[in-house]
Every structure is written in C-alpha cells, then in structure tokens.
Design an enzyme around this catalytic site. Sequence first.
Site, PDB file in Angstrom:
ATOM      1  N   ARG A 101       0.878  -1.177   0.000  1.00 48.84           N
ATOM      2  CA  ARG A 101       0.000   0.000   0.000  1.00 48.84           C
ATOM      3  C   ARG A 101       0.904   1.212   0.000  1.00 48.84           C
ATOM      4  O   ARG A 101       1.704   1.396   0.926  1.00 48.84           O
ATOM      5  CB  ARG A 101      -0.932  -0.005   1.213  1.00 48.84           C
ATOM      6  CG  ARG A 101      -1.695   1.285   1.382  1.00 48.84           C
ATOM      7  CD  ARG A 101      -2.812   1.216   2.395  1.00 48.84           C
ATOM      8  NE  ARG A 101      -3.947   0.483   1.863  1.00 48.84           N
ATOM      9  CZ  ARG A 101      -5.202   0.587   2.331  1.00 48.84           C
ATOM     10  NH1 ARG A 101      -5.471   1.396   3.333  1.00 48.84           N
ATOM     11  NH2 ARG A 101      -6.184  -0.116   1.805  1.00 48.84           N
ATOM     12  N   HIS A 128      -7.334   0.698  -6.595  1.00 46.70           N
ATOM     13  CA  HIS A 128      -7.593  -0.139  -5.414  1.00 46.70           C
ATOM     14  C   HIS A 128      -8.237  -1.449  -5.904  1.00 46.70           C
ATOM     15  O   HIS A 128      -9.420  -1.707  -5.652  1.00 46.70           O
ATOM     16  CB  HIS A 128      -8.492   0.614  -4.428  1.00 46.70           C
ATOM     17  CG  HIS A 128      -8.484   0.052  -3.045  1.00 46.70           C
ATOM     18  ND1 HIS A 128      -7.701  -1.031  -2.673  1.00 46.70           N
ATOM     19  CD2 HIS A 128      -9.173   0.414  -1.920  1.00 46.70           C
ATOM     20  CE1 HIS A 128      -7.904  -1.296  -1.391  1.00 46.70           C
ATOM     21  NE2 HIS A 128      -8.787  -0.446  -0.916  1.00 46.70           N
ATOM     22  N   GLN A 131     -10.059  -4.005  -3.558  1.00 45.33           N
ATOM     23  CA  GLN A 131     -11.390  -3.533  -3.169  1.00 45.33           C
ATOM     24  C   GLN A 131     -12.401  -3.873  -4.267  1.00 45.33           C
ATOM     25  O   GLN A 131     -13.499  -4.354  -3.983  1.00 45.33           O
ATOM     26  CB  GLN A 131     -11.346  -2.007  -2.948  1.00 45.33           C
ATOM     27  CG  GLN A 131     -12.674  -1.411  -2.532  1.00 45.33           C
ATOM     28  CD  GLN A 131     -13.137  -1.938  -1.183  1.00 45.33           C
ATOM     29  OE1 GLN A 131     -12.407  -1.892  -0.217  1.00 45.33           O
ATOM     30  NE2 GLN A 131     -14.365  -2.448  -1.117  1.00 45.33           N
ATOM     31  N   ASP A 220     -17.530   6.718  -1.748  1.00 47.95           N
ATOM     32  CA  ASP A 220     -16.267   6.630  -1.000  1.00 47.95           C
ATOM     33  C   ASP A 220     -16.051   7.992  -0.334  1.00 47.95           C
ATOM     34  O   ASP A 220     -16.697   8.985  -0.698  1.00 47.95           O
ATOM     35  CB  ASP A 220     -15.116   6.285  -1.962  1.00 47.95           C
ATOM     36  CG  ASP A 220     -13.767   6.117  -1.259  1.00 47.95           C
ATOM     37  OD1 ASP A 220     -13.747   5.953  -0.020  1.00 47.95           O
ATOM     38  OD2 ASP A 220     -12.727   6.161  -1.953  1.00 47.95           O
ATOM     39  N   CYS A 260     -16.663   1.412   0.222  1.00 49.88           N
ATOM     40  CA  CYS A 260     -15.457   0.619   0.489  1.00 49.88           C
ATOM     41  C   CYS A 260     -15.044   0.703   1.957  1.00 49.88           C
ATOM     42  O   CYS A 260     -14.340  -0.176   2.451  1.00 49.88           O
ATOM     43  CB  CYS A 260     -14.323   1.067  -0.418  1.00 49.88           C
ATOM     44  SG  CYS A 260     -13.912   2.805  -0.208  1.00 49.88           S
ATOM     45  N   ARG A 288     -13.760  -8.813   1.402  1.00 53.63           N
ATOM     46  CA  ARG A 288     -12.330  -8.575   1.177  1.00 53.63           C
ATOM     47  C   ARG A 288     -11.541  -9.836   1.542  1.00 53.63           C
ATOM     48  O   ARG A 288     -10.609 -10.231   0.843  1.00 53.63           O
ATOM     49  CB  ARG A 288     -11.831  -7.397   2.044  1.00 53.63           C
ATOM     50  CG  ARG A 288     -12.434  -6.035   1.713  1.00 53.63           C
ATOM     51  CD  ARG A 288     -11.990  -5.532   0.363  1.00 53.63           C
ATOM     52  NE  ARG A 288     -10.545  -5.474   0.231  1.00 53.63           N
ATOM     53  CZ  ARG A 288      -9.773  -4.450   0.612  1.00 53.63           C
ATOM     54  NH1 ARG A 288     -10.321  -3.368   1.136  1.00 53.63           N
ATOM     55  NH2 ARG A 288      -8.466  -4.469   0.451  1.00 53.63           N
TER      56      ARG A 288
HETATM   57  N1   CP Z   1     -11.437  -0.329   2.103  1.00 48.90           N
HETATM   58  C1   CP Z   1     -10.172  -0.354   2.567  1.00 48.90           C
HETATM   59  O1   CP Z   1      -9.207  -0.577   1.837  1.00 48.90           O
HETATM   60  O2   CP Z   1     -10.077  -0.136   3.902  1.00 48.90           O
HETATM   61  P1   CP Z   1      -8.722   0.073   4.722  1.00 48.90           P
HETATM   62  O3   CP Z   1      -8.168   1.410   4.316  1.00 48.90           O
HETATM   63  O4   CP Z   1      -9.170   0.034   6.151  1.00 48.90           O
HETATM   64  O5   CP Z   1      -7.774  -1.026   4.383  1.00 48.90           O
HETATM   65  N1  NVA Z   2     -10.136   6.589  -1.556  1.00 46.82           N
HETATM   66  C1  NVA Z   2      -9.783   6.162  -0.230  1.00 46.82           C
HETATM   67  C2  NVA Z   2      -9.984   4.686  -0.088  1.00 46.82           C
HETATM   68  C3  NVA Z   2      -9.710   4.149   1.281  1.00 46.82           C
HETATM   69  C4  NVA Z   2      -9.910   2.672   1.365  1.00 46.82           C
HETATM   70  C5  NVA Z   2      -8.338   6.542   0.058  1.00 46.82           C
HETATM   71  O1  NVA Z   2      -7.476   6.386  -0.819  1.00 46.82           O
HETATM   72  O2  NVA Z   2      -8.062   7.010   1.172  1.00 46.82           O
END
Ligand code: CP
Ligand code: NVA
Length: 301
Positions: A101, A128, A131, A220, A260, A288
């Site tokens: 990440r 993502h 997701q 989101d 999400c 997930r």
């Molecule tokens: N939806 C998602 O990726 O959540 P987190 O940021 O908690 O991993």
């Molecule tokens: N768009 C959000 C998704 C979090 C799971 C972010 O990048 O923070």
Amino acid sequence: MKRDFLTLWDLSSDEITALLKRAIELKSGMDANRCPLIGRSVGLLFEKASTRTRVSFEVGIYQLGAQSIYLNPREIQLGRGETIGDTAKVLSRYLNAIVIRTYAHSTLEEFASHSSIPVINGLTDLHHPCQALADLMTILEKKGKLKGIHLAYIGDGNNVSNSLIEAASRMEMNLTIACPEGYEPDPDLLERARSSAKSEIIILRDPREAAGRADAIYTDIWVSMGQEDKAEEKKRKFKNYQINSALLPCAKKDAIVLHCLPAHRGEEITDDVMDGPQSAVFDQAENRLHTQKALLEFLLT
Ligand code: CP
Ligand code: NVA
C-alpha cells in the site's frame, strides 16, 4: 513466470469469474481446513493506514496456512534510503508474495519490476483493485449476476472509482459516475476502459441522474489518504454528493448501497442509509477476506 495484481487488467474476465466463484466457495466454509500455502510467507508493506486490507490479508494468509509479515516502512531500511529496487530484490529472496500500500502507483510498478515474486496492490493513489474484487463479489451475491448490472458511483473520481471503471469494463457492467467538475476519474484509464468495454461507462454531474436505474449505488470518502491539505475545498465541492434518504429512492427499489469504508458518516453517506436495510457495506467489507484468499491461491498455487 510470476503474476502481479497491480490493476484489474492483470486478470482476464474469465479469471475474475473463476476467482469470484472460488471466493464464494471459500466463504461457504468449503476447504476451511485445507492449507494450500503451508510453509509460505507473505509480506505486507504499508505506507498508509489500513484496517480492512491489513487485517483481511493477515487473517486470510493465516487461514491458507501461510505466515504474514507486516513491514512498516519506517522500521525497515527503505525508510532510511535503501532503494525500492534493492528492497524488492532482497525481499524476493525471503517472501513468496508481497502486498504493498503506497502513494504513487509508479512506486508499486517500480517495486514489481525488480521483484521476482507476485506483487499485490493493496491501494495506491490511482488504483484499489483488491477492493474492486470484493465489490464485484458483493454485487454478484446480492444481484446474482454482473453482466448488465447498473452501478452508480457518487463522489470523487479517485482510486476506488478508477478500479471500479476497470471492473465494470472487464465484467460488462454499466457504470455511471457523478462527480463535480475537476474531480473526474483518471482520463487515460477511462479511455482504455471505454475502448474495451461492451457496456456503458458514463461520467456526469447530477447524482440523481446517476442513481436512476441503479442496481447498486456506491460512494467513498471525499478526502482520500494523502489529500488532507485539500480537505476544506473538497468538503465544499462535494456537499451535494451524498448518499442519503433523498437520493436512494432515485435508484431501483431493491438497489444495494456499497461503500469501500472507512466512511465519514454525515459527509458522503448518512447514518440512516449506511445502517439501513439496503446497505451491503459490511458484507462488502467481509468479502475482502474471501476474494483476497482466492487471489492468493490463484497467484501462489
Ligand atoms: N477499504 C479499505 O481498503 O479499507 P482500509 O483502508 O481500512 O484497508
Ligand atoms: N479513496 C480512499 C480509499 C480508502 C480505502 C483513500 O485512498 O483514502
């Protein structure tokens, strides 16, 4: 030859279909005692916060019989200037796969280009895809199909919307995105998805228009990780892009609500909708785990 999962394009439609079928089997408890990844190790290198991605991967890896190793960039030499390439080469000698990440998608691509083990995108500023796999599974479970489904996304043209665009293109779902001007999804990615889509991918401004005909309505957060300096401006621009009890009736009567998570209740979604009968957000979060287990099996066996 190793396979990465950096975007939805890394899997064909048939592979996604098979992966979702396997995820549904895993969710049913089938093969609960089978540990296909026994003796393997999977790294998790996270430069941003995470609840769902981190925990669902760690639990899923354990359930498959493997070991997970959480790598905080501040505690490994990457944080002290060791290059991404050297880190990727070294970790490839120990691990069997790695979930990353990070911020720039190019960082993930650079890591993958130096790595001899599968690299999985656990979220970048641009995509993502893990997701999106859980989103597809949730729609399939609730609606019985993906092809021809109308999905409405209300909000920021961000990483989550970009991966949904690719998912819609791959699985022949119709996707309508409502966002304020200047907050559209990535244009190159949109063009590529449209050029190979057999379904419609539409960008418009009016959330009510997007919600019309929707089988599923998705949102989101307005301010993604790394955009904290734009928070005030975004909150102003997005104030009409909320899934609430006035917008939801614009969608089909039996439409499901997706998010999400994490949610900022009272901003992009209201409590009554998030906790209401049409909400599938916690099933979506659970999925997930199942989709990522299916993904790990696919990449590592
Ligand atoms: N939806 C998602 O990726 O959540 P987190 O940021 O908690 O991993
Ligand atoms: N768009 C959000 C998704 C979090 C799971 C972010 O990048 O923070």
